[in-house]
Scaffold this motif. Structure first.
Motif, PDB file in Angstrom:
ATOM      1  N   UNK A 287     -15.028   3.539  -4.349  1.00  0.00           N
ATOM      2  CA  UNK A 287     -14.093   4.445  -4.612  1.00  0.00           C
ATOM      3  C   UNK A 287     -12.340   4.186  -4.099  1.00  0.00           C
ATOM      4  N   UNK A 288     -12.101   3.157  -4.170  1.00  0.00           N
ATOM      5  CA  UNK A 288     -10.374   3.172  -4.556  1.00  0.00           C
ATOM      6  C   UNK A 288     -10.323   2.299  -2.599  1.00  0.00           C
ATOM      7  N   UNK A 289      -9.478   1.427  -2.619  1.00  0.00           N
ATOM      8  CA  UNK A 289      -9.001   0.496  -1.183  1.00  0.00           C
ATOM      9  C   UNK A 289      -8.436   1.565  -0.655  1.00  0.00           C
ATOM     10  N   UNK A 330     -10.729  -2.843   6.503  1.00  0.00           N
ATOM     11  CA  UNK A 330      -9.191  -2.781   7.087  1.00  0.00           C
ATOM     12  C   UNK A 330      -8.989  -3.478   6.104  1.00  0.00           C
ATOM     13  N   UNK A 331      -8.870  -4.920   6.027  1.00  0.00           N
ATOM     14  CA  UNK A 331      -8.325  -6.416   6.219  1.00  0.00           C
ATOM     15  C   UNK A 331      -9.068  -6.258   4.935  1.00  0.00           C
ATOM     16  N   UNK A 332     -10.294  -6.381   4.096  1.00  0.00           N
ATOM     17  CA  UNK A 332     -10.332  -6.204   2.543  1.00  0.00           C
ATOM     18  C   UNK A 332      -9.915  -5.332   1.908  1.00  0.00           C
ATOM     19  N   UNK A 333     -10.088  -3.426   2.280  1.00  0.00           N
ATOM     20  CA  UNK A 333      -8.843  -2.886   1.532  1.00  0.00           C
ATOM     21  C   UNK A 333      -7.330  -3.798   1.217  1.00  0.00           C
ATOM     22  N   UNK A 334      -7.221  -3.339   2.332  1.00  0.00           N
ATOM     23  CA  UNK A 334      -5.370  -4.481   2.365  1.00  0.00           C
ATOM     24  C   UNK A 334      -5.303  -5.713   1.615  1.00  0.00           C
ATOM     25  N   UNK A 335      -6.335  -6.254   1.915  1.00  0.00           N
ATOM     26  CA  UNK A 335      -6.204  -7.623   0.593  1.00  0.00           C
ATOM     27  C   UNK A 335      -6.494  -6.483  -0.942  1.00  0.00           C
ATOM     28  N   UNK A 336      -7.419  -6.072  -1.153  1.00  0.00           N
ATOM     29  CA  UNK A 336      -7.516  -6.118  -2.421  1.00  0.00           C
ATOM     30  C   UNK A 336      -6.765  -5.302  -3.025  1.00  0.00           C
ATOM     31  N   UNK A 337      -5.583  -4.533  -1.850  1.00  0.00           N
ATOM     32  CA  UNK A 337      -4.893  -3.240  -2.266  1.00  0.00           C
ATOM     33  C   UNK A 337      -3.440  -3.510  -3.105  1.00  0.00           C
ATOM     34  N   UNK A 338      -2.833  -5.715  -2.992  1.00  0.00           N
ATOM     35  CA  UNK A 338      -2.269  -5.864  -3.060  1.00  0.00           C
ATOM     36  C   UNK A 338      -2.754  -6.785  -4.203  1.00  0.00           C
ATOM     37  N   UNK A 399      -0.877   7.241  11.345  1.00  0.00           N
ATOM     38  CA  UNK A 399      -0.032   9.523  10.781  1.00  0.00           C
ATOM     39  C   UNK A 399       0.954   9.325   9.766  1.00  0.00           C
ATOM     40  N   UNK A 400       1.350   8.291  10.458  1.00  0.00           N
ATOM     41  CA  UNK A 400       3.298   9.004   9.898  1.00  0.00           C
ATOM     42  C   UNK A 400       3.272   7.846   8.024  1.00  0.00           C
ATOM     43  N   UNK A 401       2.492   7.247   8.275  1.00  0.00           N
ATOM     44  CA  UNK A 401       2.619   6.418   6.558  1.00  0.00           C
ATOM     45  C   UNK A 401       1.283   6.502   6.183  1.00  0.00           C
ATOM     46  N   UNK A 402       0.354   6.465   5.784  1.00  0.00           N
ATOM     47  CA  UNK A 402      -0.950   6.777   5.472  1.00  0.00           C
ATOM     48  C   UNK A 402      -0.784   7.621   4.310  1.00  0.00           C
ATOM     49  N   UNK A 403      -0.816   8.510   4.316  1.00  0.00           N
ATOM     50  CA  UNK A 403      -0.588   9.560   3.632  1.00  0.00           C
ATOM     51  C   UNK A 403       0.472   9.383   2.186  1.00  0.00           C
ATOM     52  N   UNK A 404       2.108   8.603   2.410  1.00  0.00           N
ATOM     53  CA  UNK A 404       2.433   8.716   1.602  1.00  0.00           C
ATOM     54  C   UNK A 404       1.678   7.356   0.282  1.00  0.00           C
ATOM     55  N   UNK A 405       0.669   7.239   0.620  1.00  0.00           N
ATOM     56  CA  UNK A 405       0.181   5.225  -0.044  1.00  0.00           C
ATOM     57  C   UNK A 405      -0.614   6.282  -0.940  1.00  0.00           C
ATOM     58  N   UNK A 406      -0.270   5.927  -2.700  1.00  0.00           N
ATOM     59  CA  UNK A 406      -1.431   6.091  -3.132  1.00  0.00           C
ATOM     60  C   UNK A 406      -2.338   5.133  -4.028  1.00  0.00           C
ATOM     61  N   UNK A 407      -3.416   5.915  -4.244  1.00  0.00           N
ATOM     62  CA  UNK A 407      -4.121   4.946  -4.841  1.00  0.00           C
ATOM     63  C   UNK A 407      -4.177   5.094  -6.614  1.00  0.00           C
TER      64      UNK A 407
END
Length: 451
Positions: A287-289, A330-338, A399-407
């Protein structure tokens, strides 16, 4: 045959990387995890504990600004990693010896911790560049989920054994309990270095034009997907560190926990973390990071707020179990997103710049929390104010930044509500069904055995 040989070498390297991570986790569980309790045993003040938790990480992050340049000069990644790993292992010896000093020994501990973290920080972008080249794209979630599961289990067992060992020492001689802990950390880091030397390194070929300055990165930070991602993680680190360094002080001093109680409460997070890594790894692949990052990023603010409800050990074990589960995703998805958002030739530099900003955020957050500690207490514990401020800050950042990040990958679409349902309703039922089937088969096999 050459292709098969290369594939075997790659598979061996992936196994060696897991073993290297396990050995490093022993070092973390016996050593780094107990640096703050060590400082408390050395009679460190709350401010000194905050400095120990933040300043070494800040300078360790700043050291990464030079790692890309050194990598370009050396032209290979393993020599940099193995050299800094060896030096980092040796740092446990002076860290151990500060207990023999009388004056300013906590500040000497902070000084040696700075060198320790600087060596670890310097190699991190280089290691990330190497591991990103040898792990296939299609199974990063699965592989890192498995690796994190093994390292999490090893870390948990190390924390438990170290805590049990410390609990045998009386308060008068508590500081001497850290001698075997830090010696184990020293040898474990040497073992991790042995496995690191066995890992295959693909040729490092930087492309012309891949270099860009830190200032150029800052200038475009709000305009790129990776830049927004780094901004989000850095601000989240600031919010988290307002309270994070002071959980140790809260448990050992305000609540009067024994080292055994401290170990049990904190290690419960490690248990749920490594148990859930495979689940999170599969979900990030499917389902994506970004989807996992969004869900966990909105749940993380609850953690410090939950610490305000009760101070009983069973309750805090449950809170930490929830914390470990959420932070694992959180940490796994953030690491893979890099890996998803950086190209191989720019990855080391991108990771270095992220870690610099993250280190600044960690230091600033801890110092801000330390400043709040000096205010007149509003609650029975001054640290309760830090928990509240940290929780609210985490929520505002997400709340302010998550919506701005794209898969950036093509993944199956899943709404937040559907993901919550799958994780907290479907997966537990599936696990229970698996246990029931296993139990039924076990009983059937026992009945079929001949006496």
């Amino acid at each position: 045959m050459a292709g098969e040989s290369g594939e075997d070498e790659l598979e061996r390297s992936l196994r060696y990387s897991i073993r290297e991570g396990a050995a490093q986790s022993v070092m973390l569980g016996f050593g780094e995890y107990y640096l703050s309790p060590y400082a408390v045993a050395l009679r460190a003040t709350g401010f000194q504990v905050g400095v120990l938790s933040s300043l070494p990480r800040l300078l360790g992050a700043l050291s990464q600004l030079g790692s890309s340049r050194v990598l370009k000069l050396v032209g290979a990644r393993k020599p940099i990693i193995t050299t800094t790993t060896l030096l980092q292992a040796l740092m446990w010896l002076p860290i151990l010896c500060v207990m023999l000093l009388d004056d300013n020994r906590v500040w000497y501990l902070i000084f040696f911790a700075v060198i320790y973290h600087s060596l670890g920080g310097f190699q991190q972008p280089v290691w990330t560049s190497l591991i990103g080249d040898i792990v296939p794209k299609g199974c990063r979630g699965k592989y890192f989920g498995k690796r994190n599961c093994v390292t999490g289990l090893t870390s948990f067992l190390s924390i438990v054994l170290a805590g049990l060992l410390l609990d045998h020492f009386t308060e008068l001689h508590m500081v001497y309990g850290f001698i075997p802990l830090f010696l184990v950390a020293f040898y474990a880091r040497l073992v991790s270095n042995i496995y690191m030397k066995k890992i295959y390194e693909p040729p490092y070929k930087p492309k012309p034009g891949a270099d860009f300055s830190f200032l150029a990165f800052l200038a475009r930070m709000g305009k790129t997907n990776y830049g927004l991602f780094v901004l989000y993680l850095s601000l989240m680190s600031f919010a988290v560190q307002i309270a994070a360094p002071y959980f140790v002080v809260y448990m050992l001093e305000d609540l009067g926990f024994t080292y055994l109680e401290y170990m049990v409460v904190t290690s419960s997070a490690a248990i749920t973390s490594f148990l859930s890594m495979t689940l999170w790894g599969n979900y990030t692949d499917l389902f994506g990071n970004k989807t996992i990052l969004r869900l966990t990023g909105l749940l993380i603010p609850l953690i410090p707020i939950l610490w305000l409800v009760s101070s009983s050990v069973p309750y805090l074990i449950a809170v930490q179990a929830f914390s470990g589960f959420i932070w694992a995703g959180f940490n796994l998805s953030a690491f893979n997103f890099i890996f998803d958002t950086t190209s191989p030739e720019k990855r080391a530099r991108c990771v270095a710049y992220y870690n610099v900003l993250n280190g600044l955020a960690i230091f600033s957050g801890a110092m801000f929390g330390g400043a709040l500690l000096r205010l007149e207490p509003v609650f029975w514990s001054r640290i309760h104010l830090l928990f509240m401020v940290s929780g609210v800050s985490r929520f505002l950042v997400s709340l302010s930044l998550l919506s701005k990040i794209r898969e950036v990958r093509e993944v199956d679409k899943l709404t937040g509500a559907q993901l919550v349902w799958r994780i907290f309703a479907v997966e537990p039922v599936r696990g229970l069904r698996y246990l029931m089937v296993a139990f039924r088969n076990h009983n059937r096999n026992n009945k079929n055995r001949k006496p």
